[in-house]
Each structure stands twice: as structure tokens, then as C-alpha cells.
Design a protein around this motif. Structure first.
Motif, PDB file in Angstrom:
ATOM      1  N   LYS A  18      45.821  48.987  36.653  1.00  0.00           N
ATOM      2  CA  LYS A  18      47.064  48.128  36.317  1.00  0.00           C
ATOM      3  C   LYS A  18      47.844  48.109  35.105  1.00  0.00           C
ATOM      4  O   LYS A  18      48.524  47.211  35.260  1.00  0.00           O
ATOM      5  N   ASP A  37      42.701  41.296  29.898  1.00  0.00           N
ATOM      6  CA  ASP A  37      42.281  41.350  29.850  1.00  0.00           C
ATOM      7  C   ASP A  37      42.417  41.323  28.065  1.00  0.00           C
ATOM      8  O   ASP A  37      41.422  40.586  27.301  1.00  0.00           O
ATOM      9  N   ARG A  61      35.573  33.830  33.319  1.00  0.00           N
ATOM     10  CA  ARG A  61      36.052  33.545  34.989  1.00  0.00           C
ATOM     11  C   ARG A  61      36.651  32.157  34.344  1.00  0.00           C
ATOM     12  O   ARG A  61      38.535  31.680  34.710  1.00  0.00           O
ATOM     13  N   GLY A  83      39.884  42.477  36.804  1.00  0.00           N
ATOM     14  CA  GLY A  83      40.663  42.986  38.872  1.00  0.00           C
ATOM     15  C   GLY A  83      39.550  42.632  39.234  1.00  0.00           C
ATOM     16  O   GLY A  83      39.782  41.528  40.698  1.00  0.00           O
ATOM     17  N   ARG A 122      33.195  48.063  31.194  1.00  0.00           N
ATOM     18  CA  ARG A 122      33.452  47.383  31.979  1.00  0.00           C
ATOM     19  C   ARG A 122      32.001  46.709  32.418  1.00  0.00           C
ATOM     20  O   ARG A 122      31.151  47.390  32.976  1.00  0.00           O
ATOM     21  N   ARG A 136      35.287  41.747  47.571  1.00  0.00           N
ATOM     22  CA  ARG A 136      36.384  41.286  47.257  1.00  0.00           C
ATOM     23  C   ARG A 136      37.697  41.831  47.907  1.00  0.00           C
ATOM     24  O   ARG A 136      38.701  40.928  47.942  1.00  0.00           O
TER      25      ARG A 136
END
Ligand code: S3P
Length: 177
Positions: A18, A37, A61, A83, A122, A136
Motif C-alpha cells: 500500500k 500509519d 482503532r 491493513g 507490526r 478479514r
């Protein structure tokens, strides 16, 4: 807002490219690039991995949703999400207008294993990320556009995103506006 005033939003699982592709698309179209991010790390004044450790995923979140709400109001950018950003339906709904172009990048778990090995930044790679990928998948599939990245060069992917943008706006936007 007209279609060409919208933003290009790239999403997909960790390691799908991305940020790399977003940056290249932004420079091709001469539009500002925003990496969610990176924006969050500046805003939170710490790496995401540290924020997860001290405040937990739920707090992260909330920050992410707040930033989505802000960025969905902006025009003319290329944005790379995290992500997990467009996994919740309420975050997808924030971007669901006629103007923004939402593109989900994909890579197979085998390819992701290669790309993500050795990563320490991550937090969700510390758990069972292959299970997360499966969980997901259905949410990502709800997005309007999908590009497989496994066997493509960054340049090919940039072409494909720009092609989707041309379809979206109805004209050739490869020359800067
Ligand atoms: C996350 C992906 C990360 C980052 C955070 C959570 C996720 O972004 O937002 O660690 O939930 O998949 P990248 O997809 O850019 O690694």
C-alpha cells in the motif's frame, strides 16, 4: 464534489504494498501522498508498535477511525491505509462516496510470508496473522476494486491504479491537473 476531486485510497493486508504503490501513484499523478500509519505515528508521537503495547489495539482503532473521518473529507490525495483500517464496516462507510476511489491490494499468504519475514514493527505479526488474513478476507472483498500484486512490478501496479483512476474520473488524468 466531482470524481476527480476525490482521493485514491489504497488498502489491503499488511505487506501488500500500500505505501510503496501509494507513494508512486501520488508522484505519477502529482497529488499529495498520505500514509495513515505515518500520520498516526506523528500524531501519537510514538511508533504504532509502542502504542499497541501501552494502550492496546482498541485505542489504536479509535485513533484510526478518527483519522478516517478526517481524511474522507479531504480532496485530491493518494492515501495508504493501515491493513486493518478498512476492515470495520463503519470505516468503509466513511469513504463510500462517488468521489473516492477505493482499491484493495492482495497478495497470497505464501507471498506475504516472504515479504513480512523479519518484520518487528507490526504488532499483529506476533499473533497468527494467517488466521487474521482469513478473518478479514470477506470485509476486504466488499471493497469496489481489487488488484493482485504477487507477480507484478511496482510499475505495473501503478499503471493499474492509474487506469482505475482514469475509469473513475472518465478521463485521462496522467498529466497533472
Ligand atoms: C495493521 C497494519 C499496520 C498498522 C498496524 C495494524 C493491521 O499497517 O496499521 O500495525 O491491523 O493490519 P500496514 O498494513 O501498513 O502494515
Amino acid at each position: 464534489m466531482k470524481a476527480e476531486d476525490g482521493s485514491i485510497v489504497l488498502t489491503g493486508f499488511m505487506g501488500t504494498g500500500k505505501s510503496t504503490i501509494g507513494q508512486l501513484v501520488a508522484s505519477r499523478l502529482q497529488r499529495p501522498f498520505l500514509d495513515m500509519d505515518a500520520v498516526l505515528e506523528t500524531r501519537l508521537n510514538q511508533p504504532i508498535v509502542d502504542f499497541f503495547a501501552t494502550h492496546g489495539e482498541e485505542a489504536f482503532r479509535e485513533q484510526e477511525t478518527q483519522l478516517c473521518a478526517e481524511l474522507a473529507q479531504r480532496e485530491g490525495c493518494v492515501i495508504s491505509t493501515g491493513g486493518g483500517t478498512l476492515v470495520p464496516s463503519h470505516n468503509q462507510a466513511l469513504w463510500a462516496t462517488e468521489t473516492h476511489l477505493l482499491v484493495c491490494l492482495w497478495a497470497t499468504p505464501a507471498q506475504l510470508t516472504l515479504r513480512l519475514q523479519g518484520d518487528t514493527q507490526r504488532p499483529l505479526l506476533r499473533g497468527d496473522w494467517q488466521q487474521l488474513y482469513l478473518e478479514r478476507e470477506a470485509q476486504y472483498r466488499k471493497l469496489p476494486h481489487h488488484l493482485d500484486t504477487d507477480a507484478k512490478t511496482p510499475n505495473q501496479l501503478v499503471q493499474e491504479v492509474v487506469g482505475l483512476w482514469q475509469q473513475h474520473t472518465g478521463h485521462d488524468t496522467t498529466s497533472p491537473h
